[in-house]
Design an enzyme around this catalytic site. Structure first.
Site, PDB file in Angstrom:
ATOM      1  N   GLY A   1     -14.666   2.928 -30.260  1.00 31.27           N
ATOM      2  CA  GLY A   1     -16.005   4.317 -30.647  1.00 31.27           C
ATOM      3  C   GLY A   1     -16.828   3.879 -32.009  1.00 31.27           C
ATOM      4  CB  ALA A   2     -16.894   1.973 -34.179  1.00 29.32           C
ATOM      5  CB  SER A   3     -18.450  -2.162 -31.003  1.00 21.58           C
ATOM      6  OG  SER A   3     -17.341  -2.614 -31.196  1.00 21.58           O
ATOM      7  CB  THR A   4     -19.986  -0.061 -26.533  1.00 23.52           C
ATOM      8  OG1 THR A   4     -20.037  -0.557 -24.763  1.00 23.52           O
ATOM      9  CG2 THR A   4     -21.958  -0.793 -26.495  1.00 23.52           C
ATOM     10  CD  GLN A   5     -17.262  -4.515 -27.693  1.00 23.87           C
ATOM     11  OE1 GLN A   5     -18.043  -3.986 -28.746  1.00 23.87           O
ATOM     12  NE2 GLN A   5     -16.680  -3.621 -26.614  1.00 23.87           N
TER      13      GLN A   5
ATOM     14  CD  GLU B   1     -13.750  -5.712 -29.920  1.00 24.99           C
ATOM     15  OE1 GLU B   1     -13.766  -3.733 -29.849  1.00 24.99           O
ATOM     16  OE2 GLU B   1     -14.697  -5.088 -31.050  1.00 24.99           O
TER      17      GLU B   1
END
Length: 479
Positions: free
Chosen positions: A186-190, A148
């Protein structure tokens, strides 16, 4: 006849060639919603990578597919409206060869952690729906956080034109510098960027080859650090301080109230370790709107005490020094756009002041000014703004000096900034290049025939003129 031959050859040779276009569909099944993106590219590729552009998009009604875990068949049905639109956009004769891919992100990763069987049932449901359409279904799967992040990096650099070389003033070719990518869901960051320093953790290193060039990038995805899951964690940290099932939360505007079920709150694997057996079944959240106190609570989410590498971001994750410019998109853009902080390079101090000002506003005043925004989203902008600042500054290491290197991106050249276009670009490497449509004659043959017919036409005209023209001696005799 000579004139007809000359004109016919020119018209046939120079008529517009038919477009030899390919199409692809990518579904971004995020934690909060699903979006369908339709792409097209010429079949004759450039340096083994298709020139892909977005031609349409559709946001699926309802929440993300992970929210249908209690009723998996509905997950597939929710996609029908947007897939019907895709069928209208793509030419019928090319639908059978149009690939369709569904990539599920952090919402489904969390569901798989909670219940792998339900996750498989949801994927099976969306797969059945996509197979029912006249497209070439290529699969529905949960993509990794690293994928992602890396595909998001590909997207923004492709749209900004950083993969193609530009000519310098001396006529030499030079490669453009790439942007780093910051993605917040909403649930992760990259976070993803090219680093000159050695990447000490191999799980954070990825290799790509695009447009004939190789790229080695650093990337990491932080599951449970998307803004929705971060808010859950912040609330969970406050529960032990609850008085009579009431929480005074500085991350919501003063005057705002929300009732929350602790069963629903603790249902996320992200806060399983924060579960309190004696917590009340329901809690009421009352906003107090204090930026400084909110910041203190948010910073509790980041653990910066352990690091086994030469340097880390947080939670013991290796991260090299930040290099170059960065493009921040998805929730980064939506929150900053609401706060009117996306149109120019704004200092970190000014951003903090804008977030602080918004948090201090009474809820009634905010609600009155933005009546068209859903109350859930509107109520969380104070927390989201504070969280973004803490994540970028305290988590990733941005400061007053390099903050100006961040650009908040929504769309670039008509395409949405996100991982799906990068995904499509990478997939086109696996599609064999086809020969382009070409004129019926080669350039040499065309020029030769044009010269021949031109000489023939001149010869015919000259012959006709000589044969019809009477000699001067005959003309005098008649006189």
């Amino acid at each position: 006849m000579g004139a007809v031959a000359l004109i016919t050859t020119a018209v046939v040779q120079n008529k517009p060639l038919p477009k030899n276009m390919k199409y692809g569909i990518v579904l971004d099944a995020g934690s909060s919603h699903t979006s369908v993106y339709i792409y097209e590219w010429p079949a004759e590729k450039e340096n083994d990578t298709g020139v892909v552009q977005q031609i349409d998009a559709c946001k699926v009604d309802g929440n993300g597919i992970s929210s249908y875990a209690h009723d998996p068949p509905v997950a597939g049905l929710s996609l029908q409206k947007c897939m019907d639109k895709a069928r209208e956009v793509i030419p019928e004769q090319q639908q059978r060869e149009t690939p369709v891919y569904l990539g599920a992100t952090a919402g489904m990763r969390l569901l798989r952690l909670n219940n792998a069987t339900l996750a498989d049932e949801v994927l099976s449901s969306v797969g059945s729906t996509l197979r029912s359409y006249p497209f070439e279904f290529q699969g529905a799967r949960i993509i990794t956080g690293q994928e992602e992040g890396a595909y998001g990096w590909i997207t923004i650099n492709y749209l900004l034109g950083n993969f193609l070389e530009n000519s310098g003033w001396l006529g030499r070719l030079k490669q453009s510098a790439t942007f780093g990518a910051l993605d917040l869901g909403g649930a992760s960051t990259q976070i993803t960027f090219v680093s000159k320093k050695e990447i000490e953790s191999q799980e954070n290193s990825l290799h790509f080859r695009l447009y004939g060039k190789s790229y080695d990038v650093y990337t990491h995805s932080y599951l449970c650090y998307g803004k929705d899951q971060a808010l859950r964690r912040q609330i969970a940290y406050t529960i032990p301080d609850a008085n009579n099932s009431t929480i005074l939360d500085p991350c919501f505007n003063s005057g705002y109230r929300r009732n929350t079920s602790t069963k629903d709150l603790y249902s996320s694997p992200c806060i399983a370790q924060q579960r309190i057996s004696t917590a009340p079944s329901n809690i009421e959240i009352k906003g107090t709107g204090n930026y400084q106190l909110c910041k203190q609570k948010v910073e509790m989410i980041f653990n910066k005490t352990q690091c086994t590498y030469s340097q880390c971001s947080f939670n013991g994750i290796f991260q090299p020094n930040l290099e170059g410019e960065f493009g921040a998109f998805s929730a980064y853009y939506f929150v900053m756009d609401f706060l009117k902080l996306t149109n120019e390079k704004i200092s970190l101090e000014r951003v903090k002041e804008a977030v602080k000002t918004h948090c201090s506003r009474p809820w009634e005043e905010v609600l009155k000014e933005f009546p068209k925004i859903k109350e859930k989203y509107l109520s969380e902008y104070c927390f989201s703004g504070t969280y973004i600042l803490s994540l970028l500054e305290n988590g990733f290491g941005f400061n007053s000096e390099n903050w100006k290197d961040i650009s908040f991106l929504g769309k670039i050249k008509g395409s949405d900034a996100g991982w799906t276009l990068g995904y499509m670009l990478n997939l086109t490497n696996m599609i064999p290049a086809e020969l382009p449509y070409s004129p019926p004659l080669s350039h040499g043959s065309y020029i030769g025939l044009m010269v021949f017919f031109s000489i023939l036409l001149v010869f015919i005209i000259l012959t006709c003129w000589l044969s019809l023209r009477k000699p001067k001696c005959l003309q005098k005799g008649i006189i």
